[in-house]
Design a protein around this motif. Structure first.
Motif, mmCIF file in Angstrom:
data_model
loop_
_atom_site.group_PDB
_atom_site.id
_atom_site.type_symbol
_atom_site.label_atom_id
_atom_site.label_comp_id
_atom_site.label_asym_id
_atom_site.label_seq_id
_atom_site.Cartn_x
_atom_site.Cartn_y
_atom_site.Cartn_z
ATOM 1 N N PHE A 1 0.832 -1.199 0.000
ATOM 2 C CA PHE A 1 0.000 0.000 0.000
ATOM 3 C C PHE A 1 0.873 1.257 0.000
ATOM 4 O O PHE A 1 0.648 2.180 -0.783
ATOM 5 C CB PHE A 1 -0.934 0.009 1.215
ATOM 6 N N ALA A 2 1.873 1.289 0.862
ATOM 7 C CA ALA A 2 2.747 2.465 0.966
ATOM 8 C C ALA A 2 3.504 2.704 -0.337
ATOM 9 O O ALA A 2 3.672 3.851 -0.765
ATOM 10 C CB ALA A 2 3.720 2.302 2.131
ATOM 11 N N GLU A 3 3.943 1.641 -0.960
ATOM 12 C CA GLU A 3 4.661 1.771 -2.232
ATOM 13 C C GLU A 3 3.735 2.332 -3.319
ATOM 14 O O GLU A 3 4.116 3.233 -4.070
ATOM 15 C CB GLU A 3 5.206 0.413 -2.662
ATOM 16 N N ILE A 4 2.526 1.810 -3.396
ATOM 17 C CA ILE A 4 1.562 2.304 -4.382
ATOM 18 C C ILE A 4 1.223 3.768 -4.086
ATOM 19 O O ILE A 4 1.188 4.610 -4.997
ATOM 20 C CB ILE A 4 0.277 1.439 -4.393
ATOM 21 N N TYR A 5 0.994 4.081 -2.823
ATOM 22 C CA TYR A 5 0.660 5.452 -2.432
ATOM 23 C C TYR A 5 1.760 6.415 -2.859
ATOM 24 O O TYR A 5 1.499 7.468 -3.454
ATOM 25 C CB TYR A 5 0.437 5.527 -0.921
ATOM 26 N N GLU A 6 2.992 6.048 -2.583
ATOM 27 C CA GLU A 6 4.121 6.902 -2.963
ATOM 28 C C GLU A 6 4.186 7.078 -4.475
ATOM 29 O O GLU A 6 4.385 8.198 -4.966
ATOM 30 C CB GLU A 6 5.433 6.317 -2.446
ATOM 31 N N LYS B 1 -6.976 6.867 -5.853
ATOM 32 C CA LYS B 1 -6.225 6.171 -6.899
ATOM 33 C C LYS B 1 -5.402 5.028 -6.306
ATOM 34 O O LYS B 1 -5.290 3.952 -6.884
ATOM 35 C CB LYS B 1 -5.306 7.133 -7.659
ATOM 36 N N THR B 2 -4.857 5.261 -5.136
ATOM 37 C CA THR B 2 -4.067 4.222 -4.461
ATOM 38 C C THR B 2 -4.946 3.027 -4.118
ATOM 39 O O THR B 2 -4.569 1.885 -4.360
ATOM 40 C CB THR B 2 -3.402 4.786 -3.192
ATOM 41 N N LEU B 3 -6.098 3.300 -3.535
ATOM 42 C CA LEU B 3 -7.011 2.217 -3.152
ATOM 43 C C LEU B 3 -7.500 1.444 -4.367
ATOM 44 O O LEU B 3 -7.654 0.210 -4.304
ATOM 45 C CB LEU B 3 -8.174 2.765 -2.329
ATOM 46 N N GLU B 4 -7.738 2.138 -5.481
ATOM 47 C CA GLU B 4 -8.114 1.452 -6.721
ATOM 48 C C GLU B 4 -7.044 0.434 -7.112
ATOM 49 O O GLU B 4 -7.351 -0.724 -7.406
ATOM 50 C CB GLU B 4 -8.264 2.450 -7.879
ATOM 51 N N ARG B 5 -5.807 0.887 -7.134
ATOM 52 C CA ARG B 5 -4.699 0.000 -7.521
ATOM 53 C C ARG B 5 -4.457 -1.083 -6.481
ATOM 54 O O ARG B 5 -4.180 -2.235 -6.814
ATOM 55 C CB ARG B 5 -3.418 0.800 -7.736
ATOM 56 N N PHE B 6 -4.549 -0.721 -5.238
ATOM 57 C CA PHE B 6 -4.292 -1.666 -4.139
ATOM 58 C C PHE B 6 -5.309 -2.796 -4.124
ATOM 59 O O PHE B 6 -4.975 -3.954 -3.861
ATOM 60 C CB PHE B 6 -4.298 -0.935 -2.806
ATOM 61 N N ASN B 7 -6.545 -2.481 -4.419
ATOM 62 C CA ASN B 7 -7.618 -3.473 -4.342
ATOM 63 C C ASN B 7 -7.802 -4.288 -5.618
ATOM 64 O O ASN B 7 -8.700 -5.116 -5.683
ATOM 65 C CB ASN B 7 -8.938 -2.782 -3.959
ATOM 66 N N LYS B 8 -6.982 -4.060 -6.604
ATOM 67 C CA LYS B 8 -7.086 -4.851 -7.852
ATOM 68 C C LYS B 8 -6.570 -6.250 -7.634
ATOM 69 O O LYS B 8 -5.710 -6.559 -6.911
ATOM 70 C CB LYS B 8 -6.292 -4.202 -8.978
#
Length: 134
Positions: free
Chosen positions: A94-99, A127-134
């Protein structure tokens, strides 16, 4: 400041730059009314980022490199705060995607003038949550 600096130096395991930066960051976090958990996490990330730069290049005059490292720490802390309120199965991911989302939207350009920091953070989180939850 002095307490944390002296404490870390007494262990003998940390570089002096790390100790200075940790104490500085911890003190700043507390003065901004953050709790001890936040202050410890922030101070560790901040000190680690700056000791890597300053040890490698000496006390660097490269303000851009230092500012970028601090910006990345601040981005990480936003992800950390979200994860504290919303437990995640894989915080590191999550932190990596957020960054990545944050930096891709913010650098090299600055946050657009017509959007507040809170609005920008909300967009990044979505946007982070979209990518994280894929």
């Amino acid at each position: 400041y002095a307490h944390h600096y002296a404490d870390l130096m007494s262990y003998g395991d940390y570089h002096e730059i790390y100790c200075e930066e940790y104490a500085f960051a911890f003190d700043n976090a507390i003065s901004e009314n953050q709790n001890n958990d936040y202050a410890r996490e922030y101070a560790d990330k901040y000190a680690s980022a700056l000791v890597d730069i300053k040890r490698r290049f000496g006390i660097s005059d490269d303000e851009e490199m230092i500012d970028f490292a601090i910006a990345k720490v601040n981005i990480y802390m936003k992800a950390w705060q979200y994860a504290r309120k919303n437990p995640l199965k894989d915080f590191d991911r999550f932190a990596e995607i957020y960054e990545n989302v944050y930096l891709s939207r913010c650098f090299p350009n600055e946050i657009p003038e017509n959007i507040s920091t809170d609005e920008f953070d909300k967009i990044v989180l979505e946007k982070t949550l979209e990518r994280f939850n894929k």
